[in-house]
Write a protein that holds these residues in place. Structure first.
Motif, PDB file in Angstrom:
ATOM      1  N   TRP A  76       6.713  11.234  17.199  1.00 23.66           N
ATOM      2  CA  TRP A  76       6.080  11.327  18.660  1.00 23.66           C
ATOM      3  C   TRP A  76       6.736  12.105  19.492  1.00 23.66           C
ATOM      4  N   MET A 122      -1.743  -6.201  15.774  1.00 26.24           N
ATOM      5  CA  MET A 122      -1.331  -5.682  14.678  1.00 26.24           C
ATOM      6  C   MET A 122      -0.138  -6.642  14.155  1.00 26.24           C
ATOM      7  N   LEU A 175       1.054  -2.487   7.395  1.00 25.87           N
ATOM      8  CA  LEU A 175       1.326  -1.182   7.615  1.00 25.87           C
ATOM      9  C   LEU A 175       0.374  -0.336   7.010  1.00 25.87           C
ATOM     10  N   GLY A 176      -0.827  -0.394   6.767  1.00 29.01           N
ATOM     11  CA  GLY A 176      -1.631   0.358   6.338  1.00 29.01           C
ATOM     12  C   GLY A 176      -2.049   1.717   6.869  1.00 29.01           C
ATOM     13  N   ARG A 177      -1.870   1.851   8.399  1.00 30.85           N
ATOM     14  CA  ARG A 177      -1.694   2.954   9.063  1.00 30.85           C
ATOM     15  C   ARG A 177      -0.966   4.169   8.458  1.00 30.85           C
ATOM     16  N   TRP A 178       0.167   3.636   7.789  1.00 29.54           N
ATOM     17  CA  TRP A 178       1.130   4.515   7.474  1.00 29.54           C
ATOM     18  C   TRP A 178       1.188   5.110   5.867  1.00 29.54           C
ATOM     19  N   GLN A 236      -3.528  -0.928   0.939  1.00 29.74           N
ATOM     20  CA  GLN A 236      -2.948  -0.812   2.103  1.00 29.74           C
ATOM     21  C   GLN A 236      -1.555  -1.642   2.310  1.00 29.74           C
ATOM     22  N   THR A 239      -0.490   6.229   2.501  1.00 25.66           N
ATOM     23  CA  THR A 239      -1.227   7.451   2.093  1.00 25.66           C
ATOM     24  C   THR A 239      -1.603   7.619   0.627  1.00 25.66           C
ATOM     25  N   GLU A 299       7.206   8.753  11.516  1.00 26.21           N
ATOM     26  CA  GLU A 299       6.020   9.055  12.457  1.00 26.21           C
ATOM     27  C   GLU A 299       6.728   9.911  13.717  1.00 26.21           C
TER      28      GLU A 299
END
Length: 243
Positions: free
Chosen positions: A174, A1, A218-221, A33, A223, A172
């Motif tokens: 965890w 990543m 940072l596309g995974r975060w 993204q 929305t 996020e």
């Protein structure tokens, strides 16, 4: 990543009423993204969140604090006007809880990068709304984070943090999950938006006058919905060890 942060050069001096989204879009084309990170001062300038000291009439409280700190009582009055709760007064700084719920020095009021010697820049009235509006006006509908520099308890120095967020998961969580060897995590709660803000600040220098940074990776975060904004990052006063 891989994560990259690139300052967007060439933004002109921004004044009240400027179409900030159009100015940014003329210089960078983000994807859906990406995260566009914007220093709040350019947002404040576009929204007219600038106070001329010549029009400020300090009250008795502002005069008393100014005498203790050796500063302009008009500046202190502007800080008090931006403050919901005065947490601490020292000989050189006011620690304030702003109307937004931010705990910071001088309620975020600052003269640096102001266009005139008689001006102070204050925080946007609603930074989350500002972020949503910017996001809607940018091509590709990237996430948007609006930032300011805050100090931290226990540590020296300042770090840019998020004060307005649109289209980015601010945290996020965890907690309740496990680490790489299966141990349960009890306190791991990643401040994604603050880390994006801090990374962006490293891509520009404080005197560069480049208030916009494009952060990729940072596309995974990111929305589709604008999301909850910055509020999940703010610790309630009842849980704050310093209030």
């Amino acid at each position: 990543m891989a994560i990259t942060a690139t300052a967007v050069a060439g933004l002109p001096e921004v004044t009240a009423g400027a179409d900030l989204a159009a100015l940014i879009a003329a210089r960078v084309t983000p994807s859906g993204q990406d995260v566009v990170v914007v220093a709040h001062k350019v947002v404040s300038k576009a929204e007219g969140a600038v106070v001329a000291l010549s029009g400020v009439r300090p009250g008795d409280r502002a005069r008393a604090i100014a005498a203790r700190q050796g500063r302009d009582p008009r500046q202190v009055q502007v800080i008090l006007d931006q403050t919901a709760e005065l947490v601490r007064v020292t000989d050189h700084v006011l620690i304030c809880r702003t109307h937004h719920g931010f705990v910071c020095a001088n309620a975020g009021v600052d003269a640096s990068n102001a266009a005139g010697d008689d001006e102070l820049i204050v925080l946007p009235v609603d930074p989350d709304h500002s972020a949503r509006r910017l996001r809607a006006g940018l091509p590709g509908t990237p996430a948007v984070v609006i930032t300011d520099s805050f100090g931290r308890a226990w540590r020296n120095g300042q770090v840019d943090v998020a004060i307005g967020v649109a289209g980015l998961a601010p945290l996020e969580d965890w907690r309740g999950l496990t680490d790489s060897v299966g141990r349960p995590l009890q306190a791991t709660w990643i401040a994604v938006a603050d880390q994006a803000a801090a990374a962006a600040d490293l891509a520009r220098t404080k005197d560069s006058r480049d208030p916009v940074v494009l952060v990729e990776g940072l596309g995974r975060w990111v929305t589709a919905a604008d999301g909850p904004g910055v509020q999940p990052l703010l610790r309630p006063p009842s849980e704050d060890l310093f209030l």
